[in-house]
Design a protein around this motif. Structure first.
Motif, PDB file in Angstrom:
ATOM      1  N   TYR A  69      72.495 -21.856 -26.835  1.00  0.00           N
ATOM      2  CA  TYR A  69      72.368 -22.609 -25.470  1.00  0.00           C
ATOM      3  C   TYR A  69      73.550 -23.376 -25.032  1.00  0.00           C
ATOM      4  O   TYR A  69      73.864 -23.478 -23.915  1.00  0.00           O
ATOM      5  CB  TYR A  69      71.101 -23.386 -25.389  1.00  0.00           C
ATOM      6  N   LEU A  70      74.193 -24.356 -26.023  1.00  0.00           N
ATOM      7  CA  LEU A  70      75.217 -25.145 -25.944  1.00  0.00           C
ATOM      8  C   LEU A  70      76.450 -24.370 -25.437  1.00  0.00           C
ATOM      9  O   LEU A  70      77.175 -24.851 -24.835  1.00  0.00           O
ATOM     10  CB  LEU A  70      75.214 -26.025 -26.931  1.00  0.00           C
ATOM     11  N   ARG A  71      76.484 -23.290 -25.955  1.00  0.00           N
ATOM     12  CA  ARG A  71      77.894 -22.490 -25.829  1.00  0.00           C
ATOM     13  C   ARG A  71      77.832 -22.257 -24.310  1.00  0.00           C
ATOM     14  O   ARG A  71      78.636 -22.420 -23.732  1.00  0.00           O
ATOM     15  CB  ARG A  71      77.880 -21.328 -26.874  1.00  0.00           C
ATOM     16  N   HIS A  80      76.044 -23.251 -21.979  1.00  0.00           N
ATOM     17  CA  HIS A  80      76.179 -24.533 -21.195  1.00  0.00           C
ATOM     18  C   HIS A  80      77.501 -25.060 -21.009  1.00  0.00           C
ATOM     19  O   HIS A  80      77.933 -25.365 -19.846  1.00  0.00           O
ATOM     20  CB  HIS A  80      75.193 -25.657 -21.609  1.00  0.00           C
ATOM     21  N   VAL A  81      78.195 -25.103 -22.050  1.00  0.00           N
ATOM     22  CA  VAL A  81      79.372 -25.779 -22.012  1.00  0.00           C
ATOM     23  C   VAL A  81      80.558 -25.035 -21.229  1.00  0.00           C
ATOM     24  O   VAL A  81      81.203 -25.135 -20.348  1.00  0.00           O
ATOM     25  CB  VAL A  81      80.321 -25.956 -23.458  1.00  0.00           C
ATOM     26  N   ILE A  82      80.520 -23.500 -21.355  1.00  0.00           N
ATOM     27  CA  ILE A  82      81.341 -22.577 -20.707  1.00  0.00           C
ATOM     28  C   ILE A  82      80.631 -22.549 -19.085  1.00  0.00           C
ATOM     29  O   ILE A  82      81.695 -22.853 -18.176  1.00  0.00           O
ATOM     30  CB  ILE A  82      81.056 -21.148 -21.252  1.00  0.00           C
ATOM     31  N   ALA A  83      79.518 -22.651 -18.911  1.00  0.00           N
ATOM     32  CA  ALA A  83      78.790 -22.982 -17.372  1.00  0.00           C
ATOM     33  C   ALA A  83      79.693 -23.979 -16.801  1.00  0.00           C
ATOM     34  O   ALA A  83      79.903 -24.193 -15.475  1.00  0.00           O
ATOM     35  CB  ALA A  83      77.561 -22.963 -17.551  1.00  0.00           C
ATOM     36  N   GLN A  84      79.733 -25.231 -17.491  1.00  0.00           N
ATOM     37  CA  GLN A  84      80.396 -26.581 -16.969  1.00  0.00           C
ATOM     38  C   GLN A  84      81.771 -25.968 -16.430  1.00  0.00           C
ATOM     39  O   GLN A  84      82.339 -26.732 -15.271  1.00  0.00           O
ATOM     40  CB  GLN A  84      80.433 -27.566 -17.741  1.00  0.00           C
ATOM     41  N   LEU A  85      82.410 -25.310 -17.227  1.00  0.00           N
ATOM     42  CA  LEU A  85      83.850 -24.891 -16.864  1.00  0.00           C
ATOM     43  C   LEU A  85      83.764 -24.181 -15.703  1.00  0.00           C
ATOM     44  O   LEU A  85      84.686 -24.305 -14.646  1.00  0.00           O
ATOM     45  CB  LEU A  85      84.670 -24.282 -17.977  1.00  0.00           C
ATOM     46  N   ASP A  86      82.867 -23.043 -15.509  1.00  0.00           N
ATOM     47  CA  ASP A  86      82.915 -22.109 -14.396  1.00  0.00           C
ATOM     48  C   ASP A  86      82.520 -23.037 -13.073  1.00  0.00           C
ATOM     49  O   ASP A  86      83.000 -22.805 -11.959  1.00  0.00           O
ATOM     50  CB  ASP A  86      81.611 -21.101 -14.546  1.00  0.00           C
ATOM     51  N   LEU A  87      81.535 -23.872 -13.232  1.00  0.00           N
ATOM     52  CA  LEU A  87      81.111 -24.863 -12.095  1.00  0.00           C
ATOM     53  C   LEU A  87      82.096 -25.641 -11.786  1.00  0.00           C
ATOM     54  O   LEU A  87      82.267 -25.794 -10.622  1.00  0.00           O
ATOM     55  CB  LEU A  87      79.840 -25.443 -12.450  1.00  0.00           C
ATOM     56  N   ALA A  88      82.928 -26.270 -12.777  1.00  0.00           N
ATOM     57  CA  ALA A  88      83.870 -27.138 -11.978  1.00  0.00           C
ATOM     58  C   ALA A  88      84.922 -26.483 -11.522  1.00  0.00           C
ATOM     59  O   ALA A  88      85.453 -26.848 -10.393  1.00  0.00           O
ATOM     60  CB  ALA A  88      84.519 -27.894 -13.534  1.00  0.00           C
ATOM     61  N   ASP A  89      85.129 -25.390 -12.127  1.00  0.00           N
ATOM     62  CA  ASP A  89      86.440 -24.370 -11.420  1.00  0.00           C
ATOM     63  C   ASP A  89      85.923 -23.990  -9.797  1.00  0.00           C
ATOM     64  O   ASP A  89      86.683 -23.925  -8.906  1.00  0.00           O
ATOM     65  CB  ASP A  89      86.519 -23.144 -12.020  1.00  0.00           C
ATOM     66  N   VAL A 112      82.493 -15.829 -22.777  1.00  0.00           N
ATOM     67  CA  VAL A 112      81.707 -15.333 -22.288  1.00  0.00           C
ATOM     68  C   VAL A 112      80.195 -15.968 -22.038  1.00  0.00           C
ATOM     69  O   VAL A 112      79.725 -16.340 -23.433  1.00  0.00           O
ATOM     70  CB  VAL A 112      81.487 -13.525 -22.690  1.00  0.00           C
ATOM     71  N   ARG A 113      79.521 -16.240 -21.098  1.00  0.00           N
ATOM     72  CA  ARG A 113      78.312 -16.637 -21.023  1.00  0.00           C
ATOM     73  C   ARG A 113      77.330 -15.428 -21.316  1.00  0.00           C
ATOM     74  O   ARG A 113      77.547 -14.693 -20.679  1.00  0.00           O
ATOM     75  CB  ARG A 113      77.821 -17.373 -19.982  1.00  0.00           C
ATOM     76  N   ILE A 114      76.206 -15.618 -22.478  1.00  0.00           N
ATOM     77  CA  ILE A 114      75.716 -14.596 -22.605  1.00  0.00           C
ATOM     78  C   ILE A 114      73.957 -14.684 -21.963  1.00  0.00           C
ATOM     79  O   ILE A 114      73.130 -13.865 -22.343  1.00  0.00           O
ATOM     80  CB  ILE A 114      75.409 -13.946 -23.965  1.00  0.00           C
ATOM     81  N   GLY A 115      73.918 -15.643 -21.037  1.00  0.00           N
ATOM     82  CA  GLY A 115      72.376 -15.780 -20.630  1.00  0.00           C
ATOM     83  C   GLY A 115      71.422 -16.526 -21.173  1.00  0.00           C
ATOM     84  O   GLY A 115      70.176 -16.197 -21.009  1.00  0.00           O
TER      85      GLY A 115
END
Length: 453
Positions: free
Chosen positions: A137-139, A141-150, A414-417
């Motif tokens: 989950y943390l992986r 979440h962290v990648i999602a923060q980069l996506d959302l910040a971008d 890659v985010r895996i859901g």
């Protein structure tokens, strides 16, 4: 006559090693062996931060309990209560139904859960690093923060998504901060519109030193590695309040952040409290033979037991480490067999062989048998130790392959859901609300006996 039944609770280092030794040393006709566990694998917990960072796949640290020639019956569920007088363990199966597992001898190795405090917003907004699901989950979440910040238009939102707070300056927190900081450093290169200087990692701990068990020199060495990478380390500081978009420190600082990773220690599994036995700092107070005084047929070890450390001086107890859990398991298994045969029990003795801390890449610190190492020599020792400690050759091969692939090809980020619409909390991941009270356990077994009689 029914054969004797040995029930082992928990499939961590302690439980799995105990079951393995019981199988090797008992003939099939001597006793039935059962293992209670909510998952069908043994988690190699020390490498969990590398799963969160994507260096290792989740499967590589999940060692199947069904690989090998096991005659142990695996009971898929969570032990939520023990009635030692009735010799019954209450299990909530993965289907949600309650079952009652009777035993003649029980080995309690339920492990530990994340230690939390009564800090506003912590349980709702903090994320742990104790289970495989939390790491995956943390992986995401962290990648999602980069996506959302971008994608963010608002500058304040972008700043809050690119600041990360890790609480806990022990091994788990230090390795988590080190591995995830490397993840974001490498990932941001794929985001040309993001300013790398906006990414900030904070590692805080109320203690005055980072990983004091390593000693001053290696603790400073680990701190210098993290600081060179840009991690901001604050000691003597904890969290005063956690909100969805900001974290307030006890020194008054307010950090805009959507990521609070809580690794500030562990406590024994709530299962321990259901016995109503004497405890030491929340862990079952056992004898040096790992029996529970006043409780017939009950043995305890690992993170949930305060086992006397006969090599550490008066009043010392063994620290909750994988090294002790694995070695305690051998003594417990031998003592269960000795009790079964009416023989004398053996005391547990083991001198700590040292510690290793993998900081990712070429960075590590280690103290094998008292020798202080850092850099590549420490990294070689750390990774060699982990591979050697893996229970199966398949797991060893998976981990080595993952390390080689990651070093050669890097990560695709890659985010895996694993993200859900409703973000799961610490209690959801670790099921800390599932356990009974001692009174509920007694009432449950009393109703069971009444229904049968």
């Amino acid at each position: 006559m029914a054969r004797l039944r040995i029930l082992v609770v928990g499939a961590g280092f302690a439980g799995v090693a105990c079951v393995g030794r019981l199988e090797r040393r008992l003939a099939p006709g001597d006793a039935d062996i059962a293992l209670v566990t909510p998952v069908s694998y043994q988690l190699y917990l020390p490498l969990l931060p590398q799963v969160a960072a994507g260096v290792l796949t989740p499967q590589s640290v999940a060692l199947s309990l069904r690989r090998g020639r096991y005659r142990t019956k695996i009971i898929p569920g969570l032990a939520i209560g023990v009635d030692a007088r009735a010799k019954v363990c209450v299990v909530r199966r993965i289907t949600g139904e309650l079952t009652n597992e009777r035993y003649d001898y029980i080995v309690l190795a339920p492990g530990s859960v994340t230690r939390t405090f009564d800090i506003p917003g912590l349980k709702e907004n903090g994320r742990g690093m104790k289970t495989l699901a939390e790491a995956a989950y943390l992986r995401d979440h962290v990648i999602a923060q980069l996506d959302l910040a971008d994608a963010a238009v608002d500058e304040q939102e972008k700043i809050s998504r690119l600041q990360f707070v890790v609480v806990g300056g022990g091994y788990a927190g230090t390795e988590t901060a080190a591995c995830l900081q490397r993840l974001t450093t490498h990932a941001v290169r794929r985001y040309p519109r993001l300013d790398p200087s906006l990414i900030r990692w904070h590692l805080i701990d109320i203690a005055p030193k980072l990983m004091p068990e390593l000693g001053d020199k290696l603790g400073r060495s680990a701190m210098e590695v993290l600081q060179r990478r840009g991690v901001e380390i604050s000691l003597g500081v904890s969290v005063a309040e956690a909100r969805p978009d900001q974290v307030t420190f006890t020194d008054g600082r307010v950090v805009p952040s959507r990521t609070l990773i809580w690794t500030a220690g562990v406590v024994a599994s709530p299962l321990v409290e259901t016995l109503g036995a004497e405890t030491v700092h929340g862990r079952l107070a056992t004898t040096a033979q790992m029996t529970l005084p006043g409780f017939d047929g009950v043995f305890a070890l690992g993170d949930g037991a305060a086992v006397p450390d006969l090599t550490g001086g008066d009043g010392a107890v063994c620290p909750p480490t994988a090294q002790h859990a694995h070695r305690q398991a051998k003594t417990v298994a031998d003592n269960v067999i000795a009790a079964l045969r009416g023989e004398s029990l053996r005391s547990y003795r083991h001198r700590d062989l040292g510690l290793v801390v993998d900081l990712g890449g070429r960075d590590a610190v280690a103290k094998p048998v008292g020798v202080e190492l850092h850099g590549m020599p420490a990294q070689a020792v750390a990774r060699g130790y982990h591979v050697g400690a893996m229970r199966t050759n398949v797991a060893k091969a998976r981990v080595l392959t993952n390390w080689i692939l990651n070093a050669a090809a890097g990560d695709d980020f890659v985010r895996i859901g694993f993200l859900a619409e409703e973000q799961p909390s610490l209690r959801h991941f670790e099921q800390t609300d599932a356990y009974m009270t001692p009174q509920q356990v007694r009432e449950h077994t009393a109703s069971l006996n009444a229904a049968q009689g």
